[in-house]
Design a protein around this motif. Structure first.
Motif, PDB file in Angstrom:
ATOM      1  N   SER A  73       0.815  -1.225   0.000  1.00 25.60           N
ATOM      2  CA  SER A  73       0.000   0.000   0.000  1.00 25.60           C
ATOM      3  C   SER A  73       0.845   1.270   0.000  1.00 25.60           C
ATOM      4  N   SER A  74       2.121   1.170   0.368  1.00 25.81           N
ATOM      5  CA  SER A  74       2.978   2.356   0.420  1.00 25.81           C
ATOM      6  C   SER A  74       3.808   2.536  -0.853  1.00 25.81           C
ATOM      7  N   VAL A  75       3.677   1.622  -1.807  1.00 22.74           N
ATOM      8  CA  VAL A  75       4.458   1.686  -3.048  1.00 22.74           C
ATOM      9  C   VAL A  75       3.571   2.162  -4.192  1.00 22.74           C
ATOM     10  N   GLN A  76       4.061   3.178  -4.900  1.00 28.35           N
ATOM     11  CA  GLN A  76       3.350   3.675  -6.075  1.00 28.35           C
ATOM     12  C   GLN A  76       4.376   4.177  -7.077  1.00 28.35           C
ATOM     13  N   ASP A  77       4.297   3.685  -8.285  1.00 28.01           N
ATOM     14  CA  ASP A  77       5.214   4.070  -9.368  1.00 28.01           C
ATOM     15  C   ASP A  77       6.674   3.880  -8.971  1.00 28.01           C
ATOM     16  N   LYS A  79       8.050   4.098  -6.109  1.00 22.14           N
ATOM     17  CA  LYS A  79       8.482   4.933  -4.981  1.00 22.14           C
ATOM     18  C   LYS A  79       7.686   4.551  -3.747  1.00 22.14           C
ATOM     19  N   THR A  81       6.193   5.785  -0.014  1.00 21.75           N
ATOM     20  CA  THR A  81       5.839   6.919   0.847  1.00 21.75           C
ATOM     21  C   THR A  81       5.110   6.384   2.070  1.00 21.75           C
TER      22      THR A  81
END
Length: 179
Positions: A73-77, A79, A81
Motif C-alpha cells: 500500500s505504500s508503493v506507487q510508481d 516509490k 511513501t
C-alpha cells in the motif's frame, strides 16, 4: 428569550468545534501510528529476508520493493511513501546506496518531512521490539546533521525537547540506522 438562543447557539458551536478538533487530532495520531507500524514491518521483513545471509549486501530501495519487503500500500510508481508524507528509501546513508558486503546494518530514510511531521516521527512511542533493532537515528536539515544513539550524549528515544532542537523548519530527513 434571545439570550437563551444565543447561549444555546454558542454551546452548539463549541461542541462542533471540539468535535472537529478531536477528529483532526486523532487523524494526526493515526498517520504517525500507521507510519510507525510500516517502519516496524519493513525493518522486520528486511531482517527476516536477510536472516540466512552474512549481511545485507545488495539491499536498496529497488530490491526491497522487488522482494516485497515494504507494505504494498505504500508503493506507487516504484516509490515508497508513508502516511506522514515522507518519501522512503532503503539502503545505506542519506543517499540510500546499496548495502555493500560485510556491513551488518541498513538504513531506512524518511525524507521531505515538515517540522511538525519530524517532531511527530522523532518522538513517537515506538514499540520495544522495534527499538531493539534501532542502532541510531540521524536528523538532517538546514540546521545540519544530528545523531542520536543508545548511550551517546544525545540518547534515544528522543524527548520532545531534543526533537524541537533537531527538527528544522523546512524539509527534514530522518535516517533510521537498523541492525
Amino acid at each position: 428569550m434571545n439570550k437563551k438562543k444565543i447561549y444555546w447557539g454558542l454551546a452548539c458551536l463549541g461542541i462542533l468545534a471540539a468535535a472537529l478538533g478531536s477528529c483532526f487530532f486523532f487523524q494526526q495520531d493515526t498517520e504517525a501510528e500507521k507510519s510507525a507500524l510500516e517502519l516496524s514491518e519493513t525493518s522486520s521483513a528486511i531482517r527476516k529476508f536477510y536472516s540466512n545471509r552474512p549481511g545485507y549486501w545488495g539491499l536498496n530501495t529497488e530490491n526491497a520493493i522487488a522482494n516485497k519487503l515494504v507494505p504494498a500500500s505504500s508503493v506507487q510508481d516504484g516509490k515508497i511513501t508513508n502516511a506522514l508524507g515522507a518519501g522512503i528509501k532503503i539502503g545505506k546513508g542519506s543517499d540510500a546506496a546499496a548495502v555493500m558486503p560485510g556491513l551488518r546494518g541498513f538504513d531506512i530514510i524518511w525524507s521531505g518531512l515538515s517540522q511538525k511531521a519530524c517532531l511527530r516521527a522523532a518522538t513517537y512511542a515506538y514499540s520495544p521490539d522495534f527499538l531493539l533493532g534501532v542502532t541510531g537515528l540521524s536528523i538532517e536539515n538546514e540546521k545540519g546533521n544530528q545523531d542520536f544513539g543508545w548511550g551517546s550524549e544525545q540518547i534515544l528515544p528522543l524527548s520532545k525537547g531534543q526533537a524541537k532542537k533537531a527538527c528544522g523548519e523546512k524539509e527534514n530527513t530522518l535516517i533510521w540506522h537498523m541492525e
